[in-house]
Scaffold this active site. Structure first.
Site, short mmCIF file in Angstrom:
data_model
loop_
_atom_site.label_atom_id
_atom_site.label_comp_id
_atom_site.label_asym_id
_atom_site.label_seq_id
_atom_site.Cartn_x
_atom_site.Cartn_y
_atom_site.Cartn_z
CD GLU A 1 -3.55 -2.33 7.55
OE1 GLU A 1 -2.23 -2.63 6.96
OE2 GLU A 1 -3.89 -1.43 7.25
N GLY B 1 2.75 2.32 10.53
CA GLY B 1 3.58 3.39 10.63
C GLY B 1 4.28 3.81 11.81
CB SER C 1 5.55 -1.80 11.86
OG SER C 1 5.03 -0.31 12.02
CG ASN D 1 -1.68 1.34 1.48
OD1 ASN D 1 -1.71 2.10 0.78
ND2 ASN D 1 -2.38 1.41 2.63
CD GLU E 1 -3.00 5.69 6.56
OE1 GLU E 1 -2.90 5.71 5.36
OE2 GLU E 1 -2.04 5.14 7.27
CG HIS F 1 -6.02 2.11 5.34
ND1 HIS F 1 -5.58 3.06 6.02
CD2 HIS F 1 -5.00 0.84 5.15
CE1 HIS F 1 -4.32 2.62 6.19
NE2 HIS F 1 -3.81 1.53 5.90
CE LYS G 1 0.02 3.17 4.69
NZ LYS G 1 0.01 3.60 6.27
P1 PGA Z 1 2.82 0.49 7.59
O1 PGA Z 1 1.49 0.66 6.88
O2 PGA Z 1 3.56 -0.92 6.79
O3 PGA Z 1 3.65 1.78 7.18
O4 PGA Z 1 2.59 0.30 9.03
C1 PGA Z 1 0.57 -0.64 6.83
C2 PGA Z 1 -0.91 -0.07 6.26
O5 PGA Z 1 -1.25 1.21 6.73
O6 PGA Z 1 -1.36 -0.57 5.33
#
Ligand code: PGA
Length: 277
Positions: free
Chosen positions: A187, A193, A233, A25, A117, A115, A27
């Protein structure tokens, strides 16, 4: 609606049947020129053995999709095209939104739905997640439905309750055959992140719980077929242990998917585990 019973689903047989999916992803990173370079580089790094027992997808921003599709097709790179979001209607006066049939037309196979976000920064509700999931299915693409608890919910011991509510809101009423083909991404929001990865044991517990909720909604066969990714992560050094868990069928990778070398290392770590499932 009464809550379905959470059931223990026979796991070992199921894990062998499920082909893990590792998704990148991106983003809001990489313009279309950077995206072209990134997938070309990924294509050079992935061999047939790496994708023999798992699937891979990349989810670039909308403006990159056409360019990435062309590179994947022209070079025969064994990576599926994914999107990060779409709207729930097929067309209409919805300024700024992208419709599912537009994505289908571009050869998009997987669409992230809900997601954290999108939920947190753009106010996407459980109802919108459910409607978008159905719209993606209508156009023969595979939704990757994202669920997960906040740090606070985890500390309050509400993780399972939160996951149950999100899964029921998204999947209730879907026919079992459709549920069987879905992907869910677990998640935990506190792990996204932050560099703070869930332990393999916590990831397994949550994914097994999700599978149990799905079994209550759609039956054991559908729950045993549905793929559940872990996200938050994921890195080359923790991917194998996470994907090695019985109910973890792959990874949704954010930051570490931006560099082709790092993403390829994650895919290769997951592939060694997938080969032995
Ligand atoms: P990350 O994000 O691997 O940077 O923690 C995962 C995601 O939001 O899909």
């Amino acid at each position: 609606m009464p809550r379905p019973a959470v059931r223990e689903v026979a796991r070992d047989a199921g894990a062998a049947r499920r082909r893990p999916l590792v998704s990148g992803n991106w983003k809001m990173h990489h313009d279309h020129l950077q995206a072209i370079r990134s997938v070309q580089d990924l294509g050079l790094r992935l061999g047939a053995a790496d994708v023999a027992s798992l699937d891979v997808s990349v989810h670039p921003p909308f403006t990159d999709l056409r360019s990435v599709q062309t590179v994947l097709e022209d070079r025969g790179i064994p990576v599926a095209l994914g999107a990060q979001h779409c709207f729930s209607e097929d067309a209409g006066a919805y300024t700024g939104e992208v419709a599912p049939p537009m994505l289908a037309r571009l050869g998009v196979s997987y669409v992230l739905v809900g997601h954290s976000e999108r939920r947190q920064f753009f106010g996407q509700t459980d109802e919108q997640v459910a409607a978008t999931l159905r719209a993606v299915l209508r156009h023969a693409m595979t939704p990757i439905v994202c669920v997960g608890e906040t740090q606070e919910e985890r500390e309050e011991g509400e993780t399972e309750e939160r996951l149950t509510a999100q899964i029921i809101a998204a999947l209730a009423g879907l026919p079992a055959e459709q549920v069987a083909g879905l992907v869910v991404a677990y998640e935990p929001i506190w792990a996204i992140g932050t560099g703070q990865t869930a332990t393999a044991e916590d990831a397994q517990t949550a994914c097994a719980h999700i599978r149990g909720v799905v079994a209550g909604l759609a039956g054991d066969d559908a729950a045993g077929a549905l793929r559940i990714q872990y996200g938050g992560s994921v890195r080359p050094d923790n991917a194998a242990e996470l994907v090695g868990q019985a109910d973890v069928d792959g990874a949704l990778v954010g930051g570490a998917s931006l560099e082709a070398a790092t993403f390829a290392a994650i895919i290769q770590a997951a592939a060694t585990v997938a080969a032995g499932r």
